[in-house]
Scaffold this active site. Structure first.
Site, mmCIF file in Angstrom:
data_model
loop_
_atom_site.group_PDB
_atom_site.id
_atom_site.type_symbol
_atom_site.label_atom_id
_atom_site.label_comp_id
_atom_site.label_asym_id
_atom_site.label_seq_id
_atom_site.Cartn_x
_atom_site.Cartn_y
_atom_site.Cartn_z
ATOM 1 N N ASN A 155 46.334 36.445 36.708
ATOM 2 C CA ASN A 155 47.158 37.505 36.136
ATOM 3 C C ASN A 155 48.415 37.001 35.438
ATOM 4 O O ASN A 155 48.819 37.519 34.406
ATOM 5 C CB ASN A 155 47.500 38.526 37.216
ATOM 6 C CG ASN A 155 48.331 37.923 38.341
ATOM 7 O OD1 ASN A 155 48.094 36.797 38.770
ATOM 8 N ND2 ASN A 155 49.327 38.654 38.785
ATOM 9 N N GLY A 231 46.183 34.644 45.404
ATOM 10 C CA GLY A 231 44.972 35.323 44.974
ATOM 11 C C GLY A 231 44.642 36.443 45.918
ATOM 12 O O GLY A 231 45.532 37.023 46.552
ATOM 13 N N SER A 232 43.372 36.740 46.022
ATOM 14 C CA SER A 232 42.967 37.901 46.811
ATOM 15 C C SER A 232 42.781 37.561 48.287
ATOM 16 O O SER A 232 42.592 36.402 48.664
ATOM 17 C CB SER A 232 41.635 38.426 46.263
ATOM 18 O OG SER A 232 40.632 37.439 46.460
ATOM 19 N N THR A 235 39.402 35.813 49.319
ATOM 20 C CA THR A 235 39.407 34.368 49.040
ATOM 21 C C THR A 235 40.275 33.630 50.056
ATOM 22 O O THR A 235 39.948 32.542 50.516
ATOM 23 C CB THR A 235 39.915 34.115 47.615
ATOM 24 O OG1 THR A 235 39.081 34.805 46.690
ATOM 25 C CG2 THR A 235 39.913 32.635 47.288
ATOM 26 N N ALA A 236 41.399 34.240 50.407
ATOM 27 C CA ALA A 236 42.281 33.611 51.404
ATOM 28 C C ALA A 236 41.567 33.433 52.737
ATOM 29 O O ALA A 236 41.735 32.402 53.412
ATOM 30 C CB ALA A 236 43.534 34.456 51.585
ATOM 31 N N GLU A 253 49.643 33.761 49.217
ATOM 32 C CA GLU A 253 50.319 34.878 48.541
ATOM 33 C C GLU A 253 49.215 35.805 48.037
ATOM 34 O O GLU A 253 48.482 35.444 47.104
ATOM 35 C CB GLU A 253 51.158 34.353 47.389
ATOM 36 C CG GLU A 253 52.307 33.452 47.815
ATOM 37 C CD GLU A 253 53.425 34.218 48.489
ATOM 38 O OE1 GLU A 253 54.269 33.594 49.137
ATOM 39 O OE2 GLU A 253 53.457 35.461 48.338
ATOM 40 N N CYS A 287 50.744 41.575 41.259
ATOM 41 C CA CYS A 287 50.636 41.881 42.694
ATOM 42 C C CYS A 287 51.762 42.786 43.168
ATOM 43 O O CYS A 287 51.665 43.404 44.216
ATOM 44 C CB CYS A 287 50.646 40.587 43.491
ATOM 45 S SG CYS A 287 52.172 39.677 43.282
ATOM 46 N N GLU A 468 57.547 31.804 49.434
ATOM 47 C CA GLU A 468 57.885 30.834 48.382
ATOM 48 C C GLU A 468 59.297 31.133 47.908
ATOM 49 O O GLU A 468 59.732 32.297 47.899
ATOM 50 C CB GLU A 468 56.891 30.959 47.219
ATOM 51 C CG GLU A 468 55.455 30.577 47.610
ATOM 52 C CD GLU A 468 54.443 30.823 46.491
ATOM 53 O OE1 GLU A 468 54.509 31.877 45.838
ATOM 54 O OE2 GLU A 468 53.603 29.930 46.273
HETATM 55 N N1 LIG Z 1 51.138 37.643 46.158
HETATM 56 C C1 LIG Z 1 51.186 37.132 44.959
HETATM 57 O O1 LIG Z 1 52.149 36.448 44.570
HETATM 58 C C2 LIG Z 1 50.016 37.344 44.026
HETATM 59 C C3 LIG Z 1 50.188 36.997 42.694
HETATM 60 C C4 LIG Z 1 49.118 37.207 41.804
HETATM 61 C C5 LIG Z 1 47.905 37.709 42.237
HETATM 62 N N2 LIG Z 1 47.768 38.019 43.552
HETATM 63 C C6 LIG Z 1 46.509 38.586 44.027
HETATM 64 O O2 LIG Z 1 45.397 37.870 43.457
HETATM 65 C C7 LIG Z 1 44.321 38.768 43.252
HETATM 66 C C8 LIG Z 1 43.853 38.699 41.810
HETATM 67 O O3 LIG Z 1 43.723 37.358 41.419
HETATM 68 P P1 LIG Z 1 42.281 36.694 41.387
HETATM 69 O O4 LIG Z 1 41.237 37.699 41.045
HETATM 70 O O5 LIG Z 1 42.387 35.449 40.557
HETATM 71 O O6 LIG Z 1 42.076 36.280 42.906
HETATM 72 P P2 LIG Z 1 40.886 35.384 43.444
HETATM 73 O O7 LIG Z 1 41.112 35.251 44.882
HETATM 74 O O8 LIG Z 1 39.573 35.838 42.965
HETATM 75 O O9 LIG Z 1 41.112 33.952 42.725
HETATM 76 C C9 LIG Z 1 42.341 33.291 42.860
HETATM 77 C C10 LIG Z 1 42.092 31.804 42.681
HETATM 78 O O10 LIG Z 1 41.278 31.365 43.755
HETATM 79 C C11 LIG Z 1 40.139 30.698 43.259
HETATM 80 N N3 LIG Z 1 39.055 30.907 44.212
HETATM 81 C C12 LIG Z 1 38.191 31.943 44.261
HETATM 82 N N4 LIG Z 1 37.318 31.785 45.284
HETATM 83 C C13 LIG Z 1 37.655 30.617 45.895
HETATM 84 C C14 LIG Z 1 37.143 29.880 46.999
HETATM 85 N N5 LIG Z 1 36.092 30.311 47.699
HETATM 86 N N6 LIG Z 1 37.737 28.695 47.353
HETATM 87 C C15 LIG Z 1 38.812 28.245 46.649
HETATM 88 N N7 LIG Z 1 39.330 28.881 45.583
HETATM 89 C C16 LIG Z 1 38.765 30.059 45.220
HETATM 90 C C17 LIG Z 1 39.902 31.308 41.908
HETATM 91 O O11 LIG Z 1 39.113 30.454 41.099
HETATM 92 C C18 LIG Z 1 41.319 31.449 41.410
HETATM 93 O O12 LIG Z 1 41.781 30.218 40.890
HETATM 94 C C19 LIG Z 1 44.835 40.139 43.588
HETATM 95 O O13 LIG Z 1 44.511 40.485 44.915
HETATM 96 C C20 LIG Z 1 46.355 39.980 43.486
HETATM 97 O O14 LIG Z 1 47.059 40.911 44.253
HETATM 98 C C21 LIG Z 1 48.799 37.857 44.459
HETATM 99 N N1 LIG Z 2 55.218 34.579 43.085
HETATM 100 C C1 LIG Z 2 55.572 35.546 42.219
HETATM 101 C C2 LIG Z 2 54.643 36.508 41.891
HETATM 102 C C3 LIG Z 2 54.841 37.564 40.961
HETATM 103 C C4 LIG Z 2 53.860 38.418 40.570
HETATM 104 C C5 LIG Z 2 52.496 38.303 40.973
HETATM 105 O O1 LIG Z 2 51.547 38.941 40.520
HETATM 106 C C6 LIG Z 2 56.973 35.451 41.680
HETATM 107 O O2 LIG Z 2 57.459 36.320 40.947
HETATM 108 O O3 LIG Z 2 57.621 34.434 42.020
#
Ligand SMILES: NC(=O)c1ccc[n+]([C@@H]2O[C@H](COP(=O)([O-])OP(=O)(O)OC[C@H]3O[C@@H](n4cnc5c(N)ncnc54)[C@H](O)[C@@H]3O)[C@@H](O)[C@H]2O)c1
Ligand SMILES: N/C(=C/C=C\C=O)C(=O)O
Length: 487
Positions: A155, A231-232, A235-236, A253, A287, A468
């Site tokens: 994103n 990420g999501s 995945t976490a 995160e 996010c 972070e």
């Molecule tokens: N808290 C935050 O700062 C923050 C920021 C941005 C996005 N997000 C969250 O991320 C999600 C959207 O992003 P997304 O669709 O890229 O998430 P995602 O979990 O699908 O992918 C995130 C990253 O993880 C990698 N990945 C996917 N599966 C994996 C695995 N099994 N092992 C290791 N790596 C893997 C992906 O290739 C990508 O680089 C939403 O839930 C959003 O809320 C959170």
């Molecule tokens: N880590 C951060 C995330 C911001 C938006 C994510 O979708 C930041 O602002 O430092």
């Protein structure tokens, strides 16, 4: 695989060199739905090569003084800033976001990330205590962990990648980063600047590809002792499982279902435009975006009318159009996922007040296969609906009334996420009281997305583990040791 002529073809960056891959993924321009780029489909072999390079570079890089490393980060920030327009154009085309957002948020924040950690890393203190009766002095020292595994989402591609790379290398680690396969271009562009910035070969290695294939190879590698992931949640969970046998340090995160709470004394002239922005900025693919709006009953009708009117002014357009407020969603699959929530809401009897299925979106012919949708406002929806419980991560927000402060706090906290919230009121005592009771890692009051990089950033509950920021990233990317001196 599309025909490979004229397609932008990326290469992994390992040990200071661009390295081709034997297989590639198609990457799409979200504004046209056409393949325009080829991303390496890396695997274990590429991770092994990156680990070898990062291992070899670690002694030299970690031995550099913080001041020497700081100078390298400042040079990299300068080079990124000099390439701001080129990077912004690339980010906009790769992610679908507007050029204006890429120019004013994504790339400037990427520059700031390096500048910020180049400075903050010079100002941390250690701890010391004395046991004079035993003739002892105790003090702490910190050292880099080793090879840091960094995994970032699609994103805010360069913004979030650099938010990890900067503190990791500032503290003397070497890194293997895996950006999202959906948005790999600006990471690849950054690699072209590393040598000129003075980053030695092997300090920053970027390996492109999918999560399950190359991401899991990185996460499960025994020589990568820590993983910083954004990420999501699903995945976490997978990353946590894979890293558990190695007891790796994890920073997670994750997602959010962020409430905006609007009391009857809110300044609507400020609240409404800011809440439109917090709901729909970056196509709602942040996010921290607002996806639940709780409005005190006495002003609910007035708010709803003005908010829908303002939402209809939020212009969806071709990302390269500087006047567009919102561009295209990241992928066809994500667009369909977001649309499915609106269909579900409609089937539950909710009201779709504007946007998808209500208003008409007109686009130039070449963009009609792009992943566009209108910002959508849902009302008359129950708290139990999936639209009020699950992260949609698109330009969709729900607006519901509330009566009392106690009621709205309970409802705002009634989801599994706890990342961000906004509270709108002119009553300072209420602002402090409500902010403290909200289960969110971040609470903005009478504003949104004013980022203080010095302070902890992150969520609670299912929004993540760890934080972070200046001190938090410093502590995550280093190991602390307590030394006792008997004199
Ligand atoms: N808290 C935050 O700062 C923050 C920021 C941005 C996005 N997000 C969250 O991320 C999600 C959207 O992003 P997304 O669709 O890229 O998430 P995602 O979990 O699908 O992918 C995130 C990253 O993880 C990698 N990945 C996917 N599966 C994996 C695995 N099994 N092992 C290791 N790596 C893997 C992906 O290739 C990508 O680089 C939403 O839930 C959003 O809320 C959170
Ligand atoms: N880590 C951060 C995330 C911001 C938006 C994510 O979708 C930041 O602002 O430092």
């Amino acid at each position: 695989m599309a025909g490979t002529k004229a397609l932008l073809t990326l290469e992994n960056f390992i040990n200071g060199k661009f390295v081709p891959c034997n297989s590639y993924l198609d990457s799409y321009d979200p504004s046209t739905g056409e393949v325009y780029c080829r991303v390496p489909n890396s695997g274990k072999e590429e991770i092994e090569a990156a680990v070898e390079a990062a291992r070899a570079a670690f002694p030299g890089w970690s031995a550099r003084s913080p001041q020497e490393r700081s100078q390298v980060l400042h040079r990299l920030a300068d080079l990124l800033e000099q390439s701001l327009e080129e990077l912004a154009q690339a980010e906009s085309r790769d992610q679908g976001k507007t050029i204006t957002l890429a120019r004013t948020m994504d790339i400037p924040r990427s520059v700031q990330n390096f500048r910020f950690f180049a400075s903050s890393m010079l100002h941390h203190t250690s701890e010391c205590t004395h046991m004079d009766h035993l003739g002892c002095l105790h003090y702490t020292v910190r050292a880099p962990v080793g090879i840091a595994g960094l995994i970032s989402p699609w994103n805010l591609p360069l913004y979030l990648l650099t938010w990890k790379v900067a503190p990791a290398i500032a503290t003397g680690n070497t890194v293997i980063a895996k950006p999202s396969e959906l948005t790999s271009v600006t990471a690849w562009m950054m690699c072209k600047l590393l040598e000129k910035a003075g980053v030695p070969p092997g300090v920053v290695n970027i390996v492109f590809g999918t999560g399950p294939r190359v991401g899991e190879a990185l996460v499960s590698h025994p020589e990568v002792p820590l993983i910083s992931f954004t990420g999501s949640q699903p995945t976490a969970e997978r990353i946590t499982q894979l890293s558990a046998p190695h007891c790796k340090k994890l920073s997670l995160e994750l997602g959010g279902k962020n409430p905006a709470i609007i009391f009857e004394d809110a300044n609507l002239e400020e609240c409404i435009p800011t809440t439109v922005r917090s709901s729909f900025a970056n196509q709602g693919e942040i996010c921290l975006c607002t996806s639940r709006i709780f409005v005190q009953k006495s002003i609910y009708s007035e708010f709803l009318e003005k908010f829908v009117q303002a939402t209809r002014m939020w212009k969806v357009g071709v990302p390269s159009d500087p006047s567009a407020s919102m561009g295209a969603l990241i992928s066809k699959a994500h667009l369909e996922k977001v649309r499915s929530y609106i269909k579900r809401a409609r089937s539950e009897g909710a009201q779709i007040l504007c946007g998808e299925g209500v208003d008409t979106l007109s686009l130039p012919p070449r963009n009609r296969a792009g992943y566009f949708m209108l910002p959508t406002v849902i009302a008359d929806i129950k708290d139990e609906s999936c639209c009020m419980k699950e992260e949609i991560f698109g330009p969709v927000t729900c607006v519901v009334p509330f009566e009392s402060e106690e009621e709205v706090i309970q409802r705002a906290n009634s989801v599994k996420y706890g990342l961000a919230a906004t509270v709108w009121s002119n009553n300072v005592g209420r602002i402090h009281r409500v902010a403290k009771k909200l289960q969110s890692g971040l609470v903005w009051t009478n504003c949104w997305l004013i980022r203080e990089l010095n302070l902890p950033f992150g969520g609670m509950k299912s929004s993540g583990v760890g934080r972070e920021g200046a001190k938090d990233s410093y502590e995550f990317f280093t190991e602390v040791k307590t030394i006792t001196i008997k004199h």
